[in-house]
Enzyme design. Structure first.
Site, PDB file in Angstrom:
ATOM      1  CG  HIS A  83      24.685   0.728  -7.088  1.00 29.66           C
ATOM      2  ND1 HIS A  83      25.795   0.704  -6.285  1.00 29.66           N
ATOM      3  CD2 HIS A  83      24.022  -0.422  -6.836  1.00 29.66           C
ATOM      4  CE1 HIS A  83      25.810  -0.427  -5.588  1.00 29.66           C
ATOM      5  NE2 HIS A  83      24.744  -1.134  -5.910  1.00 29.66           N
ATOM      6  CG  ASP A 107      28.219  10.040 -10.503  1.00 27.38           C
ATOM      7  OD1 ASP A 107      27.895   8.850 -10.531  1.00 27.38           O
ATOM      8  OD2 ASP A 107      29.372  10.447 -10.730  1.00 27.38           O
TER       9      ASP A 107
END
Ligand code: GDG
Length: 496
Positions: A171, A383
């Protein structure tokens, strides 16, 4: 059976719920964070098993076991807890996962603490997770391991069941070669990745970084570029590798945004805020989210673009996270000092520029906030994806909000079609983007938002799961649109 119909066993560090000790027994509440927001609707939809740590030290045989089992009918999938001692949590979770892999994979070497004891704790806990997978999983299951806390699970699981079908999804970003090289256990980590059948990354950039590390450090590995999916062969192992940008349950956000409940909350919020325009920020407390840079950019915007004064409010929600890690406590202090400084310098009678909320909001309130906001401000230093950016788009049923988005969020690859992209290290650039968002006419705002909504709608969370599972099977759906990496347009003339 194929992964599309096989039972799905999701394995993640945390279960998607938090157990709470109450005066009369135990309660359950939903867990926070992007992984849970993304995967909970998938398992509710398909059923299956979710294996993870319940979030606090527990002993077998407690009343909490009944509470975990009970929710099955409501959720539609089973929860299987992996119990960890406090020492294991310190070494594995707070240590190796969050004081080594998390900062390193976000390019923040200065935040790393390469304590060797963390490594041993990481291996021990990964082995524990693998034992649980083997114990509860069946031969025909598709096991889907999630994220950086559990990279070694497949390696351990294969020692007991060599033929298990195991996929992995990262992720968070995968770092470039020269950053990965700093990790004392780089060889072991790379090898552990190769124990999976399919490796999923968020973006083409992460996939490229991983393949560059493999090609540079393991020259005996054969790399076969097959377009969307690449195959890596090393010895007897063959691993598929690809970029699968995670999505959200678009429909549920859109429906909720139109609901009476959210509409009423939006009206109440509007009345409380008056005619001012909201810039919204929603983040877990984390140094990767660029919270300090965001506040500095807002201050700079108020200094240089005076028309924003008394017009704009930065409504910043910070969700408590990793409270046991010292770096997070000092980050919180830095944020609160800056909020105080900005409000002290600019507030006037009836206008406070920064509304700061250090708590988690109810979903209804979060959606009302997204709907009301003129701008969503995402300034991540790095991110994996950033789901807040996508949720903001899904909720813009009126189509008028502007997304100001960091170039270093994975979401930039898909949302470059409509977002104002910013470099989170460029304080003036971000301040100017806020000004541009306020000046943008309605037609342009609508057109940009429509393009972003189309991507978020099409490539939603169910698309993501299907695409991943099809790739596990060796096929890629025809409708797969290759993602274009985001690279900033640099005007060479400026420098000549
Ligand atoms: C990791 C990666 C990747 C936040 N505040 C509230 C609240 N939230 C929900 C948001 C969103 C989630 O938390 C945050 O997701 P992000 O993607 O922004 O960030 P991470 O937690 O760091 O997630 C990230 C993600 O995994 C998925 O792969 O995108 O890059 O770091 O869903 O809505 N929810 C509620 N109240 C809040 O106050 N109800």
């Amino acid at each position: 059976m194929s992964p599309l119909t096989q039972r799905l066993v999701v394995v993640s560090n945390r279960l998607p719920i938090v157990l709470e000790k109450k005066s009369h027994g135990w309660g359950l509440k939903p867990g926070a964070g992007g992984l849970v927001s993304a995967l909970a609707p998938v398992l509710s939809h398909r059923g299956g098993l979710w294996i993870g740590w319940p979030g606090l030290p527990l002993e077998r045989g407690g009343a909490w076991e009944g509470v975990l089992a009970e929710g099955y009918r409501e959720r539609g999938y089973e929860l299987v807890p992996v119990l960890l001692s406090e020492d294991e949590v310190k070494g594995f979770y707070e240590g190796f996962a969050n004081a080594i892999l998390w900062p390193l994979f976000h390019d923040l070497l200065g935040q790393c603490n390469f304590d060797p004891s963390f490594w041993y704790a990481y291996l021990k806990v990964n082995e524990k997770f693998a034992d649980c997978v083997i114990h509860h999983g069946r031969d025909e299951d598709f096991i889907w391991v999630q994220d950086y806390q559990l990279i070694h699970v497949a390696e351990y699981a294969r020692r007991q069941r060599e033929s298990a079908r195991i996929g992995f999804f990262l992720h968070i970003p995968f770092p470039p070669l020269d950053i990965l090289l700093k990790l004392p256990w780089r060889g072991q980590i790379l090898q552990a990745f190769l124990a999976y059948d399919l490796l999923g990354f968020q973006t083409p950039r992460d996939t490229r970084n991983f393949l560059t590390c493999i090609a540079s450090l393991l020259p005996e590995a054969e790399i076969h570029d097959g377009g969307a999916i690449t195959e890596v062969r090393l010895g007897s192992r063959s691993v598929r590798v690809g970029a699968f940008p995670i999505g959200i349950d678009f429909q549920s956000y859109e429906d909720a945004a139109r609901s009476e409940d959210v509409t009423r909350r939006r009206v109440e919020l509007r009345e409380r805020m008056g005619p001012r325009q909201l810039i919204v920020g929603v983040d877990r407390l984390d140094y990767t989210k660029g919270l300090v840079e965001r506040l500095k950019a807002f201050r700079n915007a108020l200094q240089r673009h005076k028309e924003l004064r008394e017009q704009a409010i930065l409504f910043q929600v910070v969700v408590p996270s990793r409270e046991g890690v010292p770096e997070y406590q000092s980050l919180k202090a830095d944020i609160e000092r800056l909020v105080g400084e900005i409000n002290g310098e600019f507030s006037t009678a009836g206008w406070v520029p920064v509304h700061y909320h250090y708590k988690s909001l109810a979903r209804r309130d979060l959606l009302a906030l997204y709907r009301l906001a003129r701008v969503c401000f995402v300034t991540s230093i790095k991110d994996g994806m950033n789901l807040v950016a996508k949720e903001f788009c899904a909720v813009q049923v009126d189509g008028c909000g502007v997304l100001v988005l960091s170039e270093f969020a994975g979401a930039a690859a898909q949302l470059q079609v409509g977002a104002l992209l910013v470099n989170p290290h460029d304080i003036e650039g971000m301040a100017d983007a806020l000004k541009a968002a306020f000046d943008m006419d309605e037609d342009e705002r609508r057109a940009r938002m429509e393009r972003m909504r189309e991507v978020v709608r099409e490539q939603d969370i169910f698309w993501w799961v299907d695409y991943y599972l099809q790739a596990a099977l060796g096929t890629v759906p025809d409708d797969f649109r290759a993602m274009k990496e985001y690279l900033p347009p640099i005007m060479i003339e400026e420098y000549l």
